[in-house]
Design a protein around this motif. Structure first.
Motif, mmCIF file in Angstrom:
data_model
loop_
_atom_site.group_PDB
_atom_site.id
_atom_site.type_symbol
_atom_site.label_atom_id
_atom_site.label_comp_id
_atom_site.label_asym_id
_atom_site.label_seq_id
_atom_site.Cartn_x
_atom_site.Cartn_y
_atom_site.Cartn_z
ATOM 1 N N ASN A 1 30.026 132.880 11.533
ATOM 2 C CA ASN A 1 30.249 132.671 10.325
ATOM 3 C C ASN A 1 30.838 131.105 9.759
ATOM 4 O O ASN A 1 30.521 130.576 8.284
ATOM 5 C CB ASN A 1 31.193 133.939 8.767
ATOM 6 C CG ASN A 1 30.787 135.039 9.416
ATOM 7 O OD1 ASN A 1 29.497 134.838 9.667
ATOM 8 N ND2 ASN A 1 31.233 135.646 9.151
ATOM 9 N N THR B 1 21.199 131.898 10.092
ATOM 10 C CA THR B 1 20.747 133.130 10.025
ATOM 11 C C THR B 1 22.233 134.187 8.878
ATOM 12 O O THR B 1 23.182 132.586 8.608
ATOM 13 C CB THR B 1 20.980 134.078 11.116
ATOM 14 O OG1 THR B 1 22.653 133.654 12.089
ATOM 15 C CG2 THR B 1 20.441 134.063 12.044
ATOM 16 N N SER C 1 31.681 136.505 16.309
ATOM 17 C CA SER C 1 30.107 136.290 14.393
ATOM 18 C C SER C 1 31.176 135.690 13.901
ATOM 19 O O SER C 1 30.813 134.923 12.904
ATOM 20 C CB SER C 1 30.499 138.523 13.980
ATOM 21 O OG SER C 1 29.981 138.516 12.786
ATOM 22 N N GLN D 1 27.041 137.759 6.617
ATOM 23 C CA GLN D 1 27.080 139.597 5.876
ATOM 24 C C GLN D 1 28.395 139.749 5.201
ATOM 25 O O GLN D 1 29.490 139.259 6.057
ATOM 26 C CB GLN D 1 26.837 140.521 7.487
ATOM 27 C CG GLN D 1 26.319 140.420 8.007
ATOM 28 C CD GLN D 1 24.620 140.849 7.384
ATOM 29 O OE1 GLN D 1 24.424 141.954 6.196
ATOM 30 N NE2 GLN D 1 23.933 140.297 7.955
#
Length: 526
Positions: free
Chosen positions: A300, A214, A296, A217
Motif C-alpha cells: 500500500n 494491484t 500488505s 483494498q
C-alpha cells in the motif's frame, strides 16, 4: 511622394525622371506587420488556407509585456477586427519586467545584467569580467561594473538549470509589474530539483523489480459531509493522498485565475514540505524489514508513493518540464508500465482524486505532527553538542481520540520525532488518564489536552529546567490576568459582543489547562 516633393525638395528631379520612388511590395512597418501576426502566419489573405479554416484564429490568450500594449497588442486587435472581423484573443496576460535583486533596471554599465543562459549554465566571475572587457563601455564604467559583479557574484553565478530558472521566475510573478531577481532564490529551486531526484531514488530502493499495480483494498464512506471518502488503513497514506488532492485543486484553481506564483507555492509546499519532509520520513518504518509492518502495508505504501509521483510529476510538468519528464519516465519503470512522455499524459484536475479528501484524517495526522514537532523542539533545546545523538525515552500525556491516534501510529510518530541530526527516540509511551510521566522529564505543551515529556534525568542540569518552567508559569499567569482584567471592566458585560465573551472565556479555560500542565511538569523536577 507628397513629402518627397514638398519637404525634401525632390519635385524637379521626380518630374525629370532623374529620381524615382517606389513602394516596396514585401515590407510593412515593424509594428503593423506584427499586428498581422495572429492570422498572417496562418495563410491570410488566402481565406481558404488550411490553418485558417482549421479554426486556429482567433486564439484565447496572449502573454506579453505591459510596455508594448499599444505598440503591438492594440494593433493586433485593430488589424484583426478590420481584416477578419474577429478579436484575435480574449485575454491578455502581462508579465513583469525582470530587474536585479535591488529593484534596479539591468544595465551593462551598472554590471547588473543577468543573462538567462548564465543562470542556466553557470559562469565564473572571471568570465563575467571578460565579457565586460570585450564590450564597448568606457573604462571607468567597466571598472564600476566589475565592482558590482564582485559584490553580487563573488563566486560567479552557480549553475541552476533551466527548470529552476523557470520555476523561480514563475514564483516571482506575485511582485506585480517588476521582478527583483535574486540568484540565491533561483539556486534554492535547483536544490528543490535535487530533492525530487532524491525522493525518486528513495522509491527506486524500495520497489521490487517485479512490482505490479494491484489495487489497494479500501473502504468507502458514503456518509461523509464532503462526499464519498476513501477509508485507507494507514493514516500517513491517507493523509498524503488528501494533500495531493488539495494540491491538484489548488494548482488548477490558480492557473484558471492566472496566479502562477500561487500555483508554484502549492506545488513546492506539497513536494518539499508534505511529501519529501513528512510522508517519506513516515514510510521508513514501513519499509524497514526488521519492523512490524507486513507485506500488505508495504504494498500500500508503494502504491501511494507511485500515485504521488504519477500525479505530482504531471502537475509539475508545465513548471519544471525537464526534471518532471525524466523522473516521470523512471516512475513508469518502477511499476513496469509502458513508457510514454508526460507531455501526452492528462493533467490532474482534482475531480478524479476527490475521494481522497478526508478532513478527519488531516486532523488526526495534525496531532501526530504537532506532537513530533514538540518532541524535536525539546531535544533541540536540551540535547545539544555531546548530547545531540542521545535517544531519549518519550512520554505523551493525552486522552480520548488523540490517545487512540497516537497509539495506533507510534512507529510513524517515532519516525517524525527524529531530525537530520537526532536519532529516533528510544521509545514513545502514551500516558492516559491519571498516568503521570516519570521524574526528570522536560515537558512541552502541545495543546490544552496533550503534552510531550522527554526523559532527561542524568543528562541535563535540572536546576535550569526548573527556572524555565517557573518562568513559563509566570508568563501564563500574567496573560491570564490580562484577560481577567479585560472581562472585569465596567462596560465589558454590556458592550462586549457575545462572540468576544465566548472567546475570552475559552482563553481562560485554556490558560488554566496550560498552567496545570506546566505545574505538573515542574513537579517532575522538584
Amino acid at each position: 511622394l507628397a513629402i518627397a516633393r514638398t519637404e525634401l525638395g525632390f519635385a524637379e528631379r521626380l518630374d525629370s525622371g532623374d529620381v524615382w520612388l517606389a513602394r516596396d511590395e514585401d515590407v510593412l512597418d515593424t509594428w503593423f506587420s506584427s499586428g498581422l501576426f495572429p492570422f498572417s502566419c496562418l495563410g491570410w489573405p488566402n481565406g481558404d488556407a488550411p490553418d485558417l479554416k482549421a479554426g486556429w484564429h482567433p486564439t484565447t490568450l496572449l502573454e506579453t509585456g505591459h510596455d508594448i500594449l499599444f505598440f503591438w497588442v492594440a494593433r493586433m486587435v485593430m488589424c484583426s477586427f478590420a481584416l477578419t472581423d474577429k478579436l484575435p484573443f480574449t485575454h491578455v496576460y502581462l508579465h513583469a519586467m525582470v530587474r536585479d535583486k535591488h529593484g534596479q533596471k539591468m544595465s551593462k554599465s551598472k554590471g547588473n545584467v543577468i543573462d538567462p543562459l548564465e543562470v542556466i549554465n553557470g559562469i565564473k566571475l572571471a568570465d563575467l569580467h571578460a565579457k565586460l572587457d570585450a564590450g564597448n563601455l568606457d573604462p571607468k564604467e567597466v571598472a564600476r561594473a566589475k565592482d558590482v559583479q564582485k559584490q553580487e557574484f563573488p563566486q560567479g553565478i552557480p549553475e541552476c538549470g533551466s527548470d529552476a530558472l523557470r520555476f523561480g521566475l514563475l514564483a516571482y510573478t506575485m511582485q506585480g509589474r517588476d521582478v527583483n531577481l535574486d540568484i540565491s532564490r533561483i539556486l534554492s529551486y535547483r536544490h528543490f530539483s535535487n530533492k525530487l531526484w532524491q525522493a525518486t531514488r528513495f522509491a527506486l530502493l524500495n520497489f521490487p523489480p517485479d512490482f505490479q499495480l494491484t489495487p489497494m483494498q479500501v473502504g468507502l464512506d458514503l456518509t461523509a459531509p464532503t462526499g464519498p471518502t476513501a477509508q485507507i488503513s494507514a493514516l500517513n497514506d491517507a493523509w498524503v493522498l488528501d494533500r495531493l488532492h488539495r494540491c491538484c485543486e489548488a494548482v488548477n484553481s490558480h492557473l484558471t485565475n492566472y496566479e502562477p506564483a500561487l500555483a508554484v507555492h502549492a506545488l513546492h509546499s506539497f513536494w518539499y514540505d508534505e511529501f519529501c519532509s513528512t510522508y517519506l520520513e513516515s514510510t521508513k518504518p514501513t519499509f524497514d524489514t526488521s519492523g512490524s509492518a507486513d507485506d500488505s502495508a508495504r504494498h500500500n505504501a508503494r502504491l501511494t508513493l507511485y500515485t504521488c509521483f504519477h500525479f505530482g510529476f504531471r502537475l509539475l510538468h508545465p513548471f519544471m518540464p525537464f526534471v518532471s519528464e525524466e523522473l516521470y519516465q523512471r516512475v513508469l519503470r518502477l511499476a513496469n508500465q509502458p513508457l510514454s512522455t508526460v507531455m501526452l499524459a492528462s493533467y490532474p484536475t482534482g475531480q478524479a482524486s476527490a475521494v481522497w479528501r478526508n478532513d478527519e484524517v488531516v486532523a488526526d495526522f495534525d496531532v501526530l505532527q504537532k506532537v513530533a514537532a514538540s518532541i524535536r523542539g525539546i531535544r533541540a533545546e536540551y540535547l545539544r553538542a555531546e548530547h545531540e545523538k542521545f535517544a531519549p525515552e518519550v512520554f505523551v500525556s493525552c486522552s480520548g481520540r488523540a490517545a487512540a491516534v497516537l497509539e495506533a501510529n507510534l512507529a510513524v510518530l517515532k519516525a517524525l520525532a527524529k531530525s537530520s541530526t537526532q536519532p529516533p527516540p528510544a521509545s514513545i509511551t502514551v500516558l492516559k488518564g491519571d498516568e503521570g510521566a516519570p521524574k526528570g522529564c522536560a515537558m512541552a505543551t502541545v495543546t490544552s489536552e496533550i503534552s510531550a515529556h522527554v526523559l532527561l534525568a542524568g543528562v541535563i542540569d535540572m536546576g535550569v529546567e526548573i527556572k524555565r518552567l517557573e518562568k513559563k508559569i509566570a508568563e501564563l499567569n500574567a496573560n491570564k490576568e490580562k484577560v481577567m482584567k479585560t472581562m472585569a471592566a465596567p462596560q465589558y458585560a454590556a458592550k462586549a459582543p457575545p462572540k468576544k465573551k465566548a472567546e475570552d472565556a475559552a482563553r481562560l479555560v485554556d490558560f488554566d489547562a496550560q498552567i496545570a500542565a506546566v505545574q505538573a511538569a515542574l513537579s517532575q523536577f522538584l
